[in-house]
Write an enzyme that holds these catalytic residues in place. Structure first.
Site, mmCIF file in Angstrom:
data_model
loop_
_atom_site.group_PDB
_atom_site.id
_atom_site.type_symbol
_atom_site.label_atom_id
_atom_site.label_comp_id
_atom_site.label_asym_id
_atom_site.label_seq_id
_atom_site.Cartn_x
_atom_site.Cartn_y
_atom_site.Cartn_z
ATOM 1 N N LEU A 21 56.658 79.020 57.132
ATOM 2 C CA LEU A 21 56.943 80.390 56.892
ATOM 3 C C LEU A 21 58.083 80.423 55.687
ATOM 4 O O LEU A 21 59.034 79.747 55.810
ATOM 5 C CB LEU A 21 57.591 81.053 58.063
ATOM 6 C CG LEU A 21 56.402 81.678 58.827
ATOM 7 C CD1 LEU A 21 57.163 82.166 60.294
ATOM 8 C CD2 LEU A 21 55.476 82.624 58.349
ATOM 9 N N ASP A 22 57.702 81.376 54.599
ATOM 10 C CA ASP A 22 58.810 81.298 53.408
ATOM 11 C C ASP A 22 60.117 81.840 54.132
ATOM 12 O O ASP A 22 60.208 82.492 55.156
ATOM 13 C CB ASP A 22 58.344 82.424 52.435
ATOM 14 C CG ASP A 22 57.145 81.896 51.720
ATOM 15 O OD1 ASP A 22 57.155 80.551 51.694
ATOM 16 O OD2 ASP A 22 56.394 82.585 51.064
ATOM 17 N N PRO A 23 61.294 81.466 53.532
ATOM 18 C CA PRO A 23 62.514 82.437 53.945
ATOM 19 C C PRO A 23 62.435 83.796 53.953
ATOM 20 O O PRO A 23 62.931 84.528 54.983
ATOM 21 C CB PRO A 23 63.509 81.903 52.844
ATOM 22 C CG PRO A 23 63.143 80.461 52.144
ATOM 23 C CD PRO A 23 61.412 80.763 52.318
ATOM 24 N N ARG A 37 51.052 87.326 50.402
ATOM 25 C CA ARG A 37 51.431 87.857 48.932
ATOM 26 C C ARG A 37 50.177 87.882 47.900
ATOM 27 O O ARG A 37 50.315 88.947 47.180
ATOM 28 C CB ARG A 37 52.527 87.081 48.478
ATOM 29 C CG ARG A 37 52.265 85.725 47.736
ATOM 30 C CD ARG A 37 53.412 85.017 47.107
ATOM 31 N NE ARG A 37 54.384 84.697 48.367
ATOM 32 C CZ ARG A 37 55.662 83.840 47.738
ATOM 33 N NH1 ARG A 37 55.941 84.260 46.813
ATOM 34 N NH2 ARG A 37 56.354 83.580 48.787
#
EC number: 5.4.99.25
Length: 302
Positions: free
Chosen positions: A46-48, A180
């Protein structure tokens, strides 16, 4: 004199609610330290920018973590219409802006049109590798690497909220889906552009965020309490069929030998247990009908 911390051979699956602002690897290292675990791995980055469910496998459970990497997932996403960014999310610099004249019915129609098997071009700001180097590293250097579209599946999209400029959606999708990119594609279809404003993972396979714990909660627990929130080693593969072996068969299987069980006819992998209910590992039926060990637990044979 500094003493080296003793690592624990602890096994199980932790359902972590990863906070915003840290990477999945940073979250993993925090959990590993709290458990003093000798071995640990997460099951899908998971991205920051993103928060939510991050299953972490400890010890022997890491042998089955790839099944969660390949599993379907679901997310709640906040999407901002009317602008695109360099990264496809709120952290990037704005590239384009356009007026938003979208109605809710138009948005819902586009969302439903995105459901099914689609092709996605992976974003430059991703951890995918090109010649051994992550794409985001090239992106930070201003280098654009050509990417081929990849097939993914959007199982369902539900519109949760729309205020004319932003909307929230819940997306159920296959592995490898970039939310995204989905947001950008929706904005492109609507003609006004869009970028991802926030993301929270809700499910991974059969695991649900509502059963997850935070790092803060873990930090306040005793070691015994932390151990108690771990799921069993086989939690990641609980959807697999079960085969129980008698004592002799279990013994020989744990020596790496093929064993027999009358009347067995199962295609694909299945879970193997002793008569006492001890999980032994994964097996698969051979063309001859015998059971071949595929992934066995270390402790099972001790």
């Amino acid at each position: 004199m500094q003493f080296k911390r003793v690592k624990r051979n602890i096994d199980g699956v932790l359902l972590l609610d990863k906070p915003l602002g840290i990477s999945s690897n940073q979250a993993l290292q925090m959990v590993k330290r709290l458990y003093q675990a000798a071995k640990a791995g997460h099951t899908g980055s998971l991205d920051p920018l993103a928060s939510g469910l991050l299953p972490i496998c400890l010890g022997e459970a890491t042998k089955f973590s790839h099944f969660l990497l390949d599993a379907d997932k679901s997310y709640r996403a906040l999407v901002t219409l009317g602008s695109t960014t360099t990264t496809g999310d709120v952290e990037g610099e704005i590239m384009t802006q356009a007026p938003v004249t979208v109605t809710q019915s138009e948005l819902e129609a586009i969302l439903q049109d995105m459901v099914g098997d689609i092709l996605q071009v992976p974003p430059m700001y991703s951890a995918l590798k090109h010649e051994g180097k992550a794409l985001y590293a090239y992106a930070r250097e201003g280098v654009e690497i050509p990417r081929k579209p990849r097939p993914v599946t959007i199982h369902a999209i539900a519109l949760e909220r729309f205020d004319g400029k932003q909307f929230e959606m819940v997306v159920s999708c296959s592995k490898g889906t970039y939310i995204r990119t989905l947001a950008e594609d929706i904005g492109s279809r609507l003609g006004c552009g869009a970028h991802l404003g926030g993301l929270r993972r809700l499910t991974t396979a059969h695991f649900n965020l509502k059963n997850a714990v935070t790092i803060e909660q873990l930090d306040q627990m005793s070691q015994a309490e932390r151990d108690a929130v771990l799921l069993q080693v086989d939690a990641a593969i609980e959807d697999f069929p079960i085969v129980t072996l008698d004592a002799d068969s279990a013994f020989y299987l744990l020596q790496g030998q093929e064993v027999w069980k009358s009347g067995l006819s199962i295609s694909g992998l299945f879970r193997l247990y002793s008569e006492q209910g001890v999980f032994l590992g994964l097996g698969e039926q051979t063309s001859r009908g015998s059971i071949a060990p595929r992934r066995l637990l270390r402790q099972a044979g001790e």
